[in-house]
Design a protein around this motif. Structure first.
Motif, PDB file in Angstrom:
ATOM      1  N   LEU A 100      49.056  43.440  41.510  1.00  0.00           N
ATOM      2  CA  LEU A 100      48.015  42.744  41.453  1.00  0.00           C
ATOM      3  C   LEU A 100      47.842  41.264  41.872  1.00  0.00           C
ATOM      4  N   PHE A 101      48.951  40.486  41.276  1.00  0.00           N
ATOM      5  CA  PHE A 101      48.988  39.207  41.657  1.00  0.00           C
ATOM      6  C   PHE A 101      49.838  38.914  43.250  1.00  0.00           C
ATOM      7  N   VAL A 102      49.184  38.416  44.090  1.00  0.00           N
ATOM      8  CA  VAL A 102      49.776  38.133  45.737  1.00  0.00           C
ATOM      9  C   VAL A 102      51.107  37.483  45.258  1.00  0.00           C
ATOM     10  N   ASP A 103      50.754  36.455  44.458  1.00  0.00           N
ATOM     11  CA  ASP A 103      52.175  35.329  44.205  1.00  0.00           C
ATOM     12  C   ASP A 103      52.796  35.871  42.786  1.00  0.00           C
ATOM     13  N   VAL A 160      44.744  27.856  41.357  1.00  0.00           N
ATOM     14  CA  VAL A 160      44.184  28.923  42.305  1.00  0.00           C
ATOM     15  C   VAL A 160      44.998  30.315  42.058  1.00  0.00           C
ATOM     16  N   LYS A 161      44.603  31.371  42.085  1.00  0.00           N
ATOM     17  CA  LYS A 161      45.189  32.802  41.746  1.00  0.00           C
ATOM     18  C   LYS A 161      44.599  33.511  42.835  1.00  0.00           C
ATOM     19  N   ARG A 162      45.808  34.139  43.639  1.00  0.00           N
ATOM     20  CA  ARG A 162      45.295  35.249  44.551  1.00  0.00           C
ATOM     21  C   ARG A 162      45.355  36.427  44.053  1.00  0.00           C
ATOM     22  N   LEU A 163      44.614  37.451  44.138  1.00  0.00           N
ATOM     23  CA  LEU A 163      44.707  38.588  43.447  1.00  0.00           C
ATOM     24  C   LEU A 163      44.480  39.840  44.701  1.00  0.00           C
ATOM     25  N   ARG A 164      45.275  40.803  44.385  1.00  0.00           N
ATOM     26  CA  ARG A 164      44.993  41.979  45.295  1.00  0.00           C
ATOM     27  C   ARG A 164      44.413  43.241  44.502  1.00  0.00           C
ATOM     28  N   HIS A 165      42.908  43.105  44.371  1.00  0.00           N
ATOM     29  CA  HIS A 165      42.448  44.242  43.577  1.00  0.00           C
ATOM     30  C   HIS A 165      42.317  45.518  44.272  1.00  0.00           C
ATOM     31  N   PRO A 166      42.523  46.473  43.636  1.00  0.00           N
ATOM     32  CA  PRO A 166      42.607  47.995  44.123  1.00  0.00           C
ATOM     33  C   PRO A 166      41.332  48.479  44.833  1.00  0.00           C
ATOM     34  N   LEU A 167      40.150  47.797  44.250  1.00  0.00           N
ATOM     35  CA  LEU A 167      38.807  48.350  44.568  1.00  0.00           C
ATOM     36  C   LEU A 167      38.346  47.263  45.829  1.00  0.00           C
ATOM     37  N   VAL A 168      38.512  46.022  45.671  1.00  0.00           N
ATOM     38  CA  VAL A 168      37.691  45.179  46.489  1.00  0.00           C
ATOM     39  C   VAL A 168      38.527  44.185  47.490  1.00  0.00           C
ATOM     40  N   GLY A 169      40.168  44.452  47.312  1.00  0.00           N
ATOM     41  CA  GLY A 169      41.004  43.844  48.075  1.00  0.00           C
ATOM     42  C   GLY A 169      41.530  42.457  47.537  1.00  0.00           C
ATOM     43  N   GLU A 170      41.617  41.379  48.410  1.00  0.00           N
ATOM     44  CA  GLU A 170      42.156  40.259  48.033  1.00  0.00           C
ATOM     45  C   GLU A 170      41.093  39.394  47.611  1.00  0.00           C
ATOM     46  N   LEU A 171      41.366  38.672  46.653  1.00  0.00           N
ATOM     47  CA  LEU A 171      40.387  37.381  46.183  1.00  0.00           C
ATOM     48  C   LEU A 171      41.196  36.177  45.959  1.00  0.00           C
ATOM     49  N   ALA A 172      40.605  35.163  46.280  1.00  0.00           N
ATOM     50  CA  ALA A 172      41.029  33.973  46.066  1.00  0.00           C
ATOM     51  C   ALA A 172      40.296  33.229  44.921  1.00  0.00           C
ATOM     52  N   LEU A 173      40.840  32.887  43.753  1.00  0.00           N
ATOM     53  CA  LEU A 173      39.933  32.587  42.703  1.00  0.00           C
ATOM     54  C   LEU A 173      40.550  31.309  42.068  1.00  0.00           C
ATOM     55  N   GLN A 174      39.549  30.476  41.779  1.00  0.00           N
ATOM     56  CA  GLN A 174      39.925  29.180  41.003  1.00  0.00           C
ATOM     57  C   GLN A 174      39.955  29.301  39.661  1.00  0.00           C
ATOM     58  N   PHE A 175      40.866  28.949  38.618  1.00  0.00           N
ATOM     59  CA  PHE A 175      41.058  29.197  37.499  1.00  0.00           C
ATOM     60  C   PHE A 175      40.920  27.810  36.496  1.00  0.00           C
ATOM     61  N   TYR A 231      37.755  32.219  35.520  1.00  0.00           N
ATOM     62  CA  TYR A 231      37.854  32.480  36.958  1.00  0.00           C
ATOM     63  C   TYR A 231      36.513  32.377  37.686  1.00  0.00           C
ATOM     64  N   HIS A 232      36.555  31.409  38.868  1.00  0.00           N
ATOM     65  CA  HIS A 232      35.486  31.467  39.576  1.00  0.00           C
ATOM     66  C   HIS A 232      35.654  31.326  41.246  1.00  0.00           C
ATOM     67  N   ALA A 233      34.894  31.773  41.975  1.00  0.00           N
ATOM     68  CA  ALA A 233      35.019  31.830  43.390  1.00  0.00           C
ATOM     69  C   ALA A 233      34.388  30.951  43.963  1.00  0.00           C
ATOM     70  N   GLU A 234      34.742  30.249  45.339  1.00  0.00           N
ATOM     71  CA  GLU A 234      34.148  29.351  45.930  1.00  0.00           C
ATOM     72  C   GLU A 234      32.567  30.023  46.389  1.00  0.00           C
ATOM     73  N   PRO A 235      31.522  29.292  46.368  1.00  0.00           N
ATOM     74  CA  PRO A 235      30.326  29.848  46.600  1.00  0.00           C
ATOM     75  C   PRO A 235      30.164  30.388  48.052  1.00  0.00           C
ATOM     76  N   ASP A 236      29.484  31.292  48.275  1.00  0.00           N
ATOM     77  CA  ASP A 236      29.176  31.939  49.460  1.00  0.00           C
ATOM     78  C   ASP A 236      30.585  32.457  50.124  1.00  0.00           C
ATOM     79  N   SER A 237      31.660  32.621  49.753  1.00  0.00           N
ATOM     80  CA  SER A 237      33.061  32.989  50.115  1.00  0.00           C
ATOM     81  C   SER A 237      32.990  34.519  49.819  1.00  0.00           C
ATOM     82  N   SER A 282      35.461  35.910  48.743  1.00  0.00           N
ATOM     83  CA  SER A 282      35.759  36.321  47.162  1.00  0.00           C
ATOM     84  C   SER A 282      34.599  36.291  46.265  1.00  0.00           C
ATOM     85  N   ALA A 283      33.406  35.423  46.473  1.00  0.00           N
ATOM     86  CA  ALA A 283      32.347  35.563  45.686  1.00  0.00           C
ATOM     87  C   ALA A 283      31.645  36.791  45.879  1.00  0.00           C
TER      88      ALA A 283
END
Length: 360
Positions: A237-240, A295-310, A326-332, A334-335
């Motif tokens: 799940l965690f890219v890093d 920032v956490k980068r996740l590799r979700h099995p349904l939606v793929g990779e996300l970059a989220l601010q925590f 956790y939240h994503a940059e607006p209009d990204s 990941s959002a």
């Protein structure tokens, strides 16, 4: 300072073992060393006996047996030794004559010189004897070791532990009803509350969609350390993953400094030490830090990779509980992925897992 002060690897310093008493008359002559507030009388100081090679020094006992309290003196000893080992003479403005050094980093004599304390007194402290040490001395040592604020606080907790009122051993950590309600109304934001020992205490629907439905796990398994080190799906799940693992271990180290007598924490450390080589490796570093945002980068099995601010918020009425959002940059992208997860809810992880494991 001469290298002949360093005994061969595996030998024991001539000073006493941790907790022992120094031989009579082995302290330095009165008046030969600076005496910051909190140093004991000269006659009570142990002889340093020089340095020990890396990995030697006071016996730490390795990982604690399940249910046993952590050894605070060993924790103090290893923390100081590892902080000293990471500094080179050039880092602190001391000359390095290029000769072979049998110990990594600064020698005790060099650290004591920087902190303005006697070598014998610093040796005693590094052997785990922090009794009656003053705040002034700890501040001087922290400056000499270039400690961060979190490391400085950890040193104080280890050397001058706070006496905690004993609480019933079986009493679980409680999350206020109003805080649970707040989690529920944060419909578009993954959020959870984590407590001591990295225990996950409460979470909302979006957190379940992002990280998995923790309600399906036994209460004992709702623990970030167990999930990260013992569950392969969280490694994916965690890219890093390495950084997430470091963050967890650093938080557990800080918890251990504040609560060395917690048998449940000692049992957790013992379990993870037995089951995870990665945990043993990271625990041995004695690193501590208080990471409140990033920032956490996740590799979700349904939606793929996300970059989220925590963001992490310690509760003012219970500093041992932390609200994490956790939240994503607006209009990204990941959002957009978060909005998709919100539409799936707690079924998102199941759907993603099924999709990921379905034959092509």
């Amino acid at each position: 300072m001469d290298d002949h002060l360093d005994p061969a690897p595996g030998t024991r310093p001539a000073g006493p073992r941790t907790g022992g008493e120094p031989p009579a008359g082995t302290g330095p002559r009165p008046g030969t060393e600076p005496r910051p507030g909190g140093e004991p009388p000269t006659g009570g100081e142990p002889l340093t006996g020089g340095e020990t090679a890396a990995g030697s020094g006071p016996e730490t006992g390795g990982e604690p047996p399940a249910g046993a309290a952590l050894d605070r003196r060993a924790e103090l000893s290893e923390f100081l030794r590892t902080r000293r080992a990471r500094l080179k003479p050039s880092d602190v403005g001391l000359p390095d004559f290029g000769r072979h050094r049998r110990v990594p980093g600064l020698r005790r004599e060099e650290l004591a010189q920087l902190a303005g304390v006697s070598v014998a007194y610093y040796t005693r402290l590094e052997q785990g004897n922090g009794r009656n040490v003053s705040a002034e001395v700890l501040d001087s040592i922290a400056r000499a070791l270039r400690l961060t604020d979190a490391e400085h606080a950890h040193l104080v907790h280890l050397a001058r532990p706070t006496r905690h009122k004993k609480k019933p051993a079986a009493r679980p950590q409680q999350v206020r009803t109003a805080l649970r309600q707040l989690l529920d109304v944060m419909e578009a934001v993954p959020a959870y509350v984590v407590g001591r020992r990295s225990e996950i205490l409460a979470w909302n629907r979006m957190a379940a969609a992002l990280f998995g439905d923790w309600a399906e796990l036994p209460a004992a398994e709702r623990n970030w350390a167990r999930l990260v080190f013992l569950r392969p799906d969280y490694r994916d799940l965690f890219v890093d993953w390495e950084q997430k693992a470091i963050d967890i271990v650093c938080a557990l180290r800080m918890d251990a400094g504040c609560h060395p007598d917690d048998p449940r924490l000692a049992a957790l450390v013992g379990e993870l030490s037995l089951k995870s080589e990665d945990f043993r490796r990271l625990w041995a570093t004695h690193d501590v830090k208080d990471k409140t945002h990033g920032v956490k980068r996740l590799r979700h099995p349904l939606v793929g990779e996300l970059a989220l601010q925590f963001e992490s918020f310690k509760l003012t009425d219970d500093s041992e509980q932390v609200l994490v959002t956790y939240h994503a940059e607006p209009d990204s992208s990941s959002a957009q992925s978060l909005r998709l997860l919100a539409s799936w809810g707690t079924d998102a992880t199941r759907a993603g897992t099924t999709s990921a494991t379905r034959p092509a």
